[in-house]
Enzyme design. Structure first.
Site, mmCIF file in Angstrom:
data_model
loop_
_atom_site.group_PDB
_atom_site.id
_atom_site.type_symbol
_atom_site.label_atom_id
_atom_site.label_comp_id
_atom_site.label_asym_id
_atom_site.label_seq_id
_atom_site.Cartn_x
_atom_site.Cartn_y
_atom_site.Cartn_z
ATOM 1 N N THR A 17 2.545 3.430 6.416
ATOM 2 C CA THR A 17 2.896 4.757 5.891
ATOM 3 C C THR A 17 2.334 5.860 6.754
ATOM 4 O OG1 THR A 17 3.035 3.974 3.642
ATOM 5 C CG2 THR A 17 2.551 6.286 3.899
ATOM 6 N N SER A 62 3.470 -3.010 6.565
ATOM 7 C CA SER A 62 2.503 -4.120 6.639
ATOM 8 C C SER A 62 2.761 -5.216 5.605
ATOM 9 C CB SER A 62 1.072 -3.600 6.493
ATOM 10 O OG SER A 62 0.761 -3.323 5.132
ATOM 11 N N THR A 95 -1.181 0.000 4.181
ATOM 12 C CA THR A 95 -2.230 -0.259 3.180
ATOM 13 C C THR A 95 -2.043 -1.611 2.493
ATOM 14 O OG1 THR A 95 -0.861 0.833 1.518
ATOM 15 C CG2 THR A 95 -2.511 2.194 2.651
ATOM 16 N N ASP A 96 -0.771 -2.113 2.453
ATOM 17 C CA ASP A 96 -0.501 -3.261 1.582
ATOM 18 C C ASP A 96 -1.196 -4.543 1.999
ATOM 19 O OD1 ASP A 96 2.904 -2.271 0.682
ATOM 20 O OD2 ASP A 96 0.919 -1.590 0.030
#
Ligand code: DAS
Length: 316
Positions: A17, A62, A95-96
């Site tokens: 992101t 990710s 972030t995932d």
């Protein structure tokens, strides 16, 4: 060039992101991850006291991270960490799966220089994007000499082996649990709040060379125990394409539905490694007298998956 500028911080960009782009700023939460390059990410940041070198390693969401990505990431981190004039690395990442990449890098590299992963929860062209602030903090943290893999987001600094993404929407989605973050970034300065807990590697660790020699990496699946789990997913995979290992996220102190227990015991008899963790975000699992599987202590299920996969590649 002044002495400080001879020292470099290397930025390895992988997408996420932080590099995302919203096509309609009236709906900035509708964006595509991994759209803008590392050069654009670095534009507009405050002047860094160190030189900056940047590499675009990937441009992905990710959620799609895979073992080829990790192989490349580990190789490039290892290369730059070995350069005498490099004082630290920054990895921009979605972030995932950030916590998984952070744990993997800490296990494989155990760096003596800072390796700082950072991210964003809002796209780069969102008027309220958090990416530039996180990246500025990461560049500063990478210059502090604090050895190890760390994560910085929303001014909080986490140790790689303690951090989890615990919220799907919050600007500060990461947590290190009851102990809280190891520190905070404020005006470009790292304020330590505590030292990380001692890192416990539950399994033997491979060298980077061991990893690079393995192709493909052993498959380790994660399965969760829940009401009504009849073990059919495990039995089906064991019949169709048996993995090298299973990590089970058990209820509470890592307890399993009896049908799932039976299916995993059968899988273990068929040669699969089975590791028990808890589906609870914190507290981990303790050993039990009737244990038939090894357990991963404080590790989360996704950390235990990395640890088991690495162990299966470690030279005996
Ligand atoms: N899907 C997310 C990812 O790339 C976007 C983000 O939060 O970075 O992990």
């Amino acid at each position: 060039m002044n002495e400080k500028k001879n020292k470099k911080v290397v930025v390895l960009a992988t997408g996420g992101t932080i590099a995302g782009w919203a096509s309609d700023l009236n709906a900035p939460h509708h964006y595509q991850a991994g759209q803008i390059g590392v050069g654009q990410l670095l534009e507009g940041l405050k002047e860094s006291p160190h030189g900056i070198v940047s590499e675009q390693l990937a441009q992905m969401d990710s959620k799609d991270a895979d073992h080829d990505f990790w192989r490349c990431l580990a190789q490039r981190c290892d290369y730059w960490l070995a350069q005498p004039n490099v004082i630290g690395l920054v990895v921009t990442h979605g972030t995932d799966t950030l916590e998984e990449s952070a744990y993997f890098l800490q296990a494989v590299l155990q760096p003596r220089k800072p390796v700082v992963l950072t991210c964003a929860m809002r796209a780069a062209n969102d008027p309220h994007s958090d990416g530039p602030g996180n990246l500025q903090d990461a560049l500063a943290l990478a210059g502090t000499g604090n050895a190890g893999v760390m994560v910085v987001c929303a001014s909080d600094v986490h140790a790689a082996h303690e951090v989890q993404k615990v919220h799907s929407l919050r600007l500060n989605p990461f947590s290190s649990g009851d102990l809280g973050p190891i520190g905070q970034m404020k005006d470009g300065q790292f304020k330590r709040l505590r030292h990380p807990t001692r890192v416990h590697w539950p399994e033997p660790l491979p060298t980077l060379r061991d990893l690079l020699e393995h192709q493909p990496w052993p498959q380790v699946h994660v399965v969760m125990s829940h009401a009504g789990n009849d073990g059919s997913v495990v039995r089906a995979m064991q019949a169709l394409d048996p993995p090298a290992g299973w990590v089970v996220a058990g209820t509470g102190n890592g307890t399993l539905h009896r049908a799932l227990q039976e299916a995993l015991e059968q899988a273990q008899r068929q040669g699969a490694r089975v590791v028990r963790t808890s589906r609870c975000p914190w507290g981990g699992v303790q050993s039990r007298a009737d244990d038939v599987f090894s357990h991963a202590g404080q590790l989360t299920a996704v950390q235990a998956r990395v640890a088991l996969m690495l162990a299966l590649m470690a030279k005996k």
